[in-house]
Write a protein that holds these residues in place. Structure first.
Motif, PDB file in Angstrom:
ATOM      1  N   SER A  48      11.316  15.062  -1.543  1.00 41.79           N
ATOM      2  CA  SER A  48      10.252  16.033  -1.269  1.00 41.79           C
ATOM      3  C   SER A  48      10.671  17.465  -1.590  1.00 41.79           C
ATOM      4  O   SER A  48       9.878  18.390  -1.415  1.00 41.79           O
ATOM      5  CB  SER A  48       9.847  15.958   0.209  1.00 41.79           C
ATOM      6  OG  SER A  48      10.939  16.349   1.045  1.00 41.79           O
ATOM      7  N   ILE A  55       3.731  21.420   0.531  1.00 43.25           N
ATOM      8  CA  ILE A  55       3.257  20.315   1.362  1.00 43.25           C
ATOM      9  C   ILE A  55       2.431  20.829   2.530  1.00 43.25           C
ATOM     10  O   ILE A  55       2.824  21.783   3.213  1.00 43.25           O
ATOM     11  CB  ILE A  55       4.449  19.491   1.897  1.00 43.25           C
ATOM     12  CG1 ILE A  55       5.285  18.941   0.737  1.00 43.25           C
ATOM     13  CG2 ILE A  55       3.960  18.348   2.792  1.00 43.25           C
ATOM     14  CD1 ILE A  55       6.594  18.299   1.182  1.00 43.25           C
ATOM     15  N   SER A 104       0.013  11.683  -1.615  1.00 43.75           N
ATOM     16  CA  SER A 104      -0.600  11.576  -0.294  1.00 43.75           C
ATOM     17  C   SER A 104      -0.477  10.156   0.224  1.00 43.75           C
ATOM     18  O   SER A 104      -0.556   9.201  -0.549  1.00 43.75           O
ATOM     19  CB  SER A 104      -2.078  11.982  -0.353  1.00 43.75           C
ATOM     20  OG  SER A 104      -2.629  12.107   0.937  1.00 43.75           O
ATOM     21  N   ALA A 121       1.633  17.980  -2.056  1.00 53.25           N
ATOM     22  CA  ALA A 121       1.510  16.781  -1.216  1.00 53.25           C
ATOM     23  C   ALA A 121       0.639  17.093  -0.005  1.00 53.25           C
ATOM     24  O   ALA A 121       0.729  18.176   0.577  1.00 53.25           O
ATOM     25  CB  ALA A 121       2.873  16.284  -0.771  1.00 53.25           C
ATOM     26  N   ILE A 165      10.860  17.432   5.206  1.00 53.44           N
ATOM     27  CA  ILE A 165       9.986  17.840   4.103  1.00 53.44           C
ATOM     28  C   ILE A 165       9.666  19.334   4.107  1.00 53.44           C
ATOM     29  O   ILE A 165       9.135  19.848   3.123  1.00 53.44           O
ATOM     30  CB  ILE A 165       8.678  17.023   4.083  1.00 53.44           C
ATOM     31  CG1 ILE A 165       7.833  17.312   5.339  1.00 53.44           C
ATOM     32  CG2 ILE A 165       8.974  15.535   3.965  1.00 53.44           C
ATOM     33  CD1 ILE A 165       6.486  16.600   5.329  1.00 53.44           C
ATOM     34  N   PRO A 173       7.313  21.518   5.454  1.00 53.04           N
ATOM     35  CA  PRO A 173       5.970  21.779   4.936  1.00 53.04           C
ATOM     36  C   PRO A 173       5.617  23.263   4.911  1.00 53.04           C
ATOM     37  O   PRO A 173       6.153  24.058   5.689  1.00 53.04           O
ATOM     38  CB  PRO A 173       5.064  21.030   5.915  1.00 53.04           C
ATOM     39  CG  PRO A 173       5.845  20.973   7.185  1.00 53.04           C
ATOM     40  CD  PRO A 173       7.280  20.830   6.758  1.00 53.04           C
TER      41      PRO A 173
END
Length: 496
Positions: free
Chosen positions: A65, A70, A99, A129, A145, A147
């Motif tokens: 990732s 994200i 996704s 994502a 990840i 985000p």
């Protein structure tokens, strides 16, 4: 090179050094092979490929990732639909995001999606994502990840045997947020529990973006019973009972604590009016407010925009403004999301439509009192005769405790003169039958059918529209039968 670019490059370099290249390759290969084997067997398994990947590198998600933009969506209700809205907006803008459309929202399922789409060396093939994440899994997923945005839709009682009371779920989410202080939070200002994640007694460093529905938009359109307020009736800060200027549904609305002053924040984005709301969708007017931080508003912007949401019911208005808020918080192009909402289609089992033998079927996933009440309200507002179907299982993915059905107001449908037939299915069909009898449904209208193929034939034998309210695993099993009969694919048949 900008400072943020330098920081991303340093982070990427750190991640690469942390993970053994051979283990990364083994993880990707194991994930792909496992998924391929399941597809050959005509199965849509999502957990096993993730477990296979994590066997070789337990934190492989951090590698596959890296460098991506994200958005993570969590909360009790609306995760899947909000993700679908975000994904659709990017797709209409010419971007194909990664996704977890299967709804596999635990660490293993999310790991499988990212790993299967990466190169053999673990390099992501996609830049964007959209990730649906279980509330309890957030603390495991987001540190890996990192985000750009975390959307929290709302918090209600859900799966009591797994999560416990709603305050436990709140703390699970708060724990995850603390691990990513650089991530922007997109919070529902109307939910006193969700909004508290921005920090009550302790200030969190995360930037915050609020969304909500203005009181004037809710007036005259909604009817909230006292029973619906029980999830958050008392102030999260001091324990005093809230006063409300207005309600939208359940405990959402214009709350204020008369003792300590904790109250609904002024949103950056809010619905100013609901101009139309019917079974085809909603027309709303949204304002975008020029506020650096909602706690210290500088000025209210006069910028407003009319938006059509192509899905019915109030909760989909909330889902749509959550999606818009995520785009705003991420710094993505606003017009991409506001225009695409008119074309949004229902996601897997959530307001999903089918047609069998010229009979329209709509499948509406329900899994807790708040969401169920909104679905029951939707059915009872229909100005037409219809068939209602209730499917209730008590498997692990549903939660073994099904006592929540007594907190949902099934009277709205059981006593609705437009509801002509009621079919019941699932492992706890007997419990649902008793609940509906107590709600006022006559015994003659209650028909229990165990086999899903027989259920499909019976529920469509009256030439009336059919509305199916299943919980999670009962939705999966019935949808497989209905989908096969109507030519709709399972989610995994569109995946590589």
């Amino acid at each position: 090179m900008t400072t943020s670019s330098k920081n991303r490059n340093r982070a990427t370099s750190r991640i690469i050094k942390k993970h053994n290249p051979i283990k990364v390759m083994c993880s990707v290969a194991a994930c792909r092979l496992t998924r391929f084997g399941l597809r050959v067997l005509h199965r849509g398994g999502t957990t096993l490929p993730g477990r296979s990947a994590m066997f070789f590198d337990k934190d492989i998600l951090e590698v596959v990732s890296r460098g991506m933009e994200i958005v993570v969506v969590t909360g009790t209700n609306g995760k899947t639909t909000t993700c679908s809205m975000l994904r659709n907006a990017l797709q209409e803008a010419g971007i194909e995001p990664l996704s977890n459309i299967s709804g596999a929202n635990l660490l293993t399922g999310i790991t499988a999606e990212f790993t299967a789409s990466a190169s053999l060396t673990g390099k992501p093939h996609k830049r964007f994502a959209i990730v649906e994440c279980d509330e309890g899994a957030l603390k495991k997923v987001v540190p890996l990840i990192r985000p750009k945005v975390i959307v929290v839709t709302n918090l209600f009682r859900d799966q009591l045997d797994r999560y416990g009371e709603v305050m436990h779920t709140l703390e699970e989410i708060r724990t995850g947020i603390k691990l990513v202080p650089e991530t922007t939070l997109c919070l529902n200002a109307d939910c006193s529990l969700t909004a508290s994640l921005a920090g009550i007694d302790e200030a969190l460093p995360n930037p915050v973006y609020y969304y909500g529905i203005e009181g004037s938009a809710a007036q005259g359109k909604l009817n909230v019973s006292e029973n619906e307020l029980s999830d958050a009736k008392y102030c999260i800060k001091c324990g005093n009972e809230y006063s409300y200027d207005y309600h939208t549904y359940a405990h959402l609305g214009g709350y204020v604590c008369p003792k300590c002053g904790y109250k609904r924040m002024i949103p950056n984005l809010q619905v100013e009016s609901i101009d139309k709301m019917n079974s085809q969708g909603s027309d709303i007017k949204v304002s975008f407010n020029n506020i650096d931080r909602p706690s210290t508003p500088n000025k209210r912007s006069s910028e407003t925009k009319k938006i059509h949401v192509g899905l019915p019911a109030l909760y989909n208005i909330y889902n749509s403004i959550a999606a818009i808020g995520a785009f705003e918080a991420a710094g993505w192009k606003r017009t991409s999301i506001t225009q695409s909402l008119a074309n949004i289609s229902s996601s897997f089992g959530r307001m999903e439509s089918f047609n069998y033998n010229n009979v329209d079927i709509q499948m509406i996933l329900v899994k807790n009192p708040a969401g169920c009440n909104q679905s029951l309200t939707y059915l009872s507002s229909l100005d037409e005769d219809y068939v209602a179907v209730f499917c209730l299982n008590d498997k692990t993915a549903d939660g073994h405790d099904i006592s929540w059905i007594w907190d949902a107001e099934h009277e709205k449908v059981a006593q609705d003169p437009h509801c002509k037939f009621i079919y019941i299915s699932g492992t706890r069909a007997g419990d649902m039958s008793i609940r509906l009898k107590y709600a006022g449904a006559s015994t003659q209208r209650l028909i229990i059918i165990e086999d899903n193929k027989e259920l499909l034939e019976k529920m469509t034998s009256h030439s009336l529209p059919v509305y199916v309210l299943p919980n999670y695993t009962s939705m999966l099993s019935l949808r497989a039968v209905v989908g096969a009969a109507t030519g709709k694919k399972e989610f995994w048949k569109d995946q590589k």
